[in-house]
Design an enzyme around this catalytic site. Structure first.
Site, PDB file in Angstrom:
ATOM      1  N   SER A 193       0.820  -1.205   0.000  1.00 11.18           N
ATOM      2  CA  SER A 193       0.000   0.000   0.000  1.00 11.18           C
ATOM      3  C   SER A 193       0.863   1.269   0.000  1.00 11.18           C
ATOM      4  O   SER A 193       1.584   1.503  -0.958  1.00 11.18           O
ATOM      5  CB  SER A 193      -0.967  -0.062   1.193  1.00 11.18           C
ATOM      6  N   HIS A 394      -7.572  -5.360  -0.150  1.00  6.41           N
ATOM      7  CA  HIS A 394      -6.377  -4.621   0.259  1.00  6.41           C
ATOM      8  C   HIS A 394      -5.690  -5.247   1.475  1.00  6.41           C
ATOM      9  O   HIS A 394      -4.467  -5.411   1.496  1.00  6.41           O
ATOM     10  CB  HIS A 394      -6.781  -3.177   0.571  1.00  6.41           C
TER      11      HIS A 394
END
Ligand SMILES: *[C@@H]1O[C@H](CO)[C@@H](O)[C@H](O)[C@H]1NC(C)=O
Ligand SMILES: *[C@@H]1O[C@H](CO)[C@@H](O)[C@H](O)[C@H]1NC(C)=O
Ligand SMILES: *[C@@H]1O[C@H](CO)[C@@H](O)[C@H](O)[C@H]1NC(C)=O
Length: 422
Positions: A193, A394
């Protein structure tokens, strides 16, 4: 004001995926809690419960661990952890290729090891013969340190993820190369990320660093963000994703240093009478699909959020609004001074010539497939790794209980191939 804060806070939770999961929270503890009062409680901002550090958690599993203080060119001091070798291999005298791993926004080095010795990538890399370094971004629990500015001083918090890439990651790479002592010229990199954003920022603005990268593995890569499928960002972006008075109110401040605060926030967000019930169900959904390793989620909840500057969030909201992957927008006046232009320049990602592996998935609301593919088009030397599981999101890149099979082993294989180890 209080409402705006709630909105930003919920964006944090959604950004960081399952880590903010309120699982197991006994909500009666917070009955009647007033959110604004919680925010204003000075003790809340200062209290950091005594807790295990990354090196304590590593040595608890029998591995050797080191903590290094790495100075950056602009005076910050980064806490960098290391697993120098594996106690199982006793390979301290052998050639051990360097790997640097960088966490996501509001995270820290603990997030990488939360899955334990059988499932966490740092331990698996050590057991495969690597010299493993776990980075920490300026401003988090391990990197609240500067050669001349106190963390209490507002100037300390004047940074976005651009500076984390440009200064911190560069310093960590050079420090690891020097300290490893085996005359290595380059490293392997793994980022999740924000750990991918900072890599892209560094490699495009200081392209000479590409030579120092053997292979880079970007898990859930975040650069372009205009397809980001987050209710939250869509709600708050129009206000805070531009340089205006809203944004000015929040600029350059320390953000979210401690957990009880977040737990209180989650409780308030999820109350039956809350206007923000939709946001609540977003993170409930991401945490209750049953595929996260619950002990890892618990460790992450103890260590995260680890502290950030508000500018990191504002910078992301700017990307989401502008559709560009570009430098921080200070407003036209200061942009002229910083960039000699009215709008910030785009990151020249076409200059990222090192071998870049993009690991991405269909169900990732932060790193949307279309945005990842758009980034990929600009990268001259990439390899795409699309997750087959349609539910992979995610947070799964960090805490899915099959991360060993789908992420760790394939990454180690690619590194081994590069090293000529099979
Ligand atoms: C979850 O992680 C722990 C270590 O933190 C490990 O012992 C356990 O085997 C993992 N469980 C699964 C299902 O992967
Ligand atoms: C800050 O860095 C110095 C090394 O430059 C180190 O001795 C000190 O312990 C660090 N302080 C914190 C709070 O990490
Ligand atoms: C949460 O999951 C349920 C069931 O899968 C779904 O109906 C709902 O739309 C989801 N909510 C959000 C906000 O994603």
């Amino acid at each position: 004001m209080a409402r705006n804060l709630i909105v930003i806070l919920s964006s944090l939770c959604i950004w960081t995926g399952a880590r903010c999961a309120p699982a197991g929270l006994d909500s009666s503890v917070f009955e009647g809690a007033d959110f604004y009062q919680l925010f204003n409680d000075p003790e809340g901002h200062l209290k950091l419960n005594p807790r295990l550090k990354t090196d304590d958690r590593i040595t608890a599993h029998g591995y050797p661990a080191e903590l290094h203080y790495v100075p950056t060119e602009d005076g910050y001091i980064i806490g960098l952890f290391r697993i120098p070798y594996s106690h199982k291999l006793q390979n301290q005298a052998k050639y051990r290729p360097i790997v640097l791993m960088q966490h996501g926004i509001s995270g820290c080095s603990d997030n990488w090891i939360a899955m334990g010795p059988d499932n966490a990538l740092p331990f698996q890399l050590a057991d495969a013969g690597y010299d493993v370094w776990l980075g920490n971004a300026r401003g988090n629990t391990y990197s609240r340190n500067h050669s001349s500015i106190s963390t209490q001083h507002p100037y300390f918090w004047r940074f976005s993820w651009h500076e984390i890439g440009y200064f911190d990651i560069a310093a960590m790479i050079d420090y690891a190369l020097k300290t490893n002592g085996q005359d290595q010229q380059s490293i392997h990199y793994v980022g999740h990320s924000q750990g991918t954003t900072v890599f892209l920022a560094l490699m495009s603005t200081r392209p000479e660093y590409n030579e120092k990268i053997k292979t880079a593995h970007l898990l859930a890569p975040v650069a372009f963000m205009n397809n980001m499928d987050s209710l939250m960002a869509r709600a708050v972006g129009p206000y805070l994703g531009h340089h205006n008075t809203y944004a000015l109110l929040f600029e350059s401040q320390e953000f979210l240093p401690y957990n009880d605060f977040i737990l209180a926030f989650i409780y308030n967000t999820c109350r039956p009478d809350s206007r923000f019930r939709d946001f609540c169900s977003v993170f409930h959904n991401s945490s209750t699909d049953g595929r996260s390793n619950s002990s890892a989620v618990a460790i992450n909840a103890l260590t995260t959020p680890a502290g950030v500057s508000t500018d990191q969030f504002l910078h992301y909201l700017q990307e989401q609004q502008s559709g560009h992957f570009r430098r921080y927008d200070f407003g036209a006046k200061r942009n002229w001074i910083e960039y000699n232009a009215e709008v910030p320049p785009d990151y020249p990602t076409n200059l990222i010539t090192c071998s870049t592996h993009l690991w991405y998935s269909d169900n990732d609301e932060m790193a949307h497939v279309e945005d990842v593919l758009r980034l990929a088009e600009t990268l001259p030397n990439k390899e795409m790794h699309h997750m087959e599981d349609p539910m992979w999101n995610h947070g799964d890149f960090a805490t899915n209980w099959e991360v060993r099979k789908y992420i760790n082993e394939p990454i180690i294989k690619i590194m081994n191939q590069f090293e000529g180890l099979f």
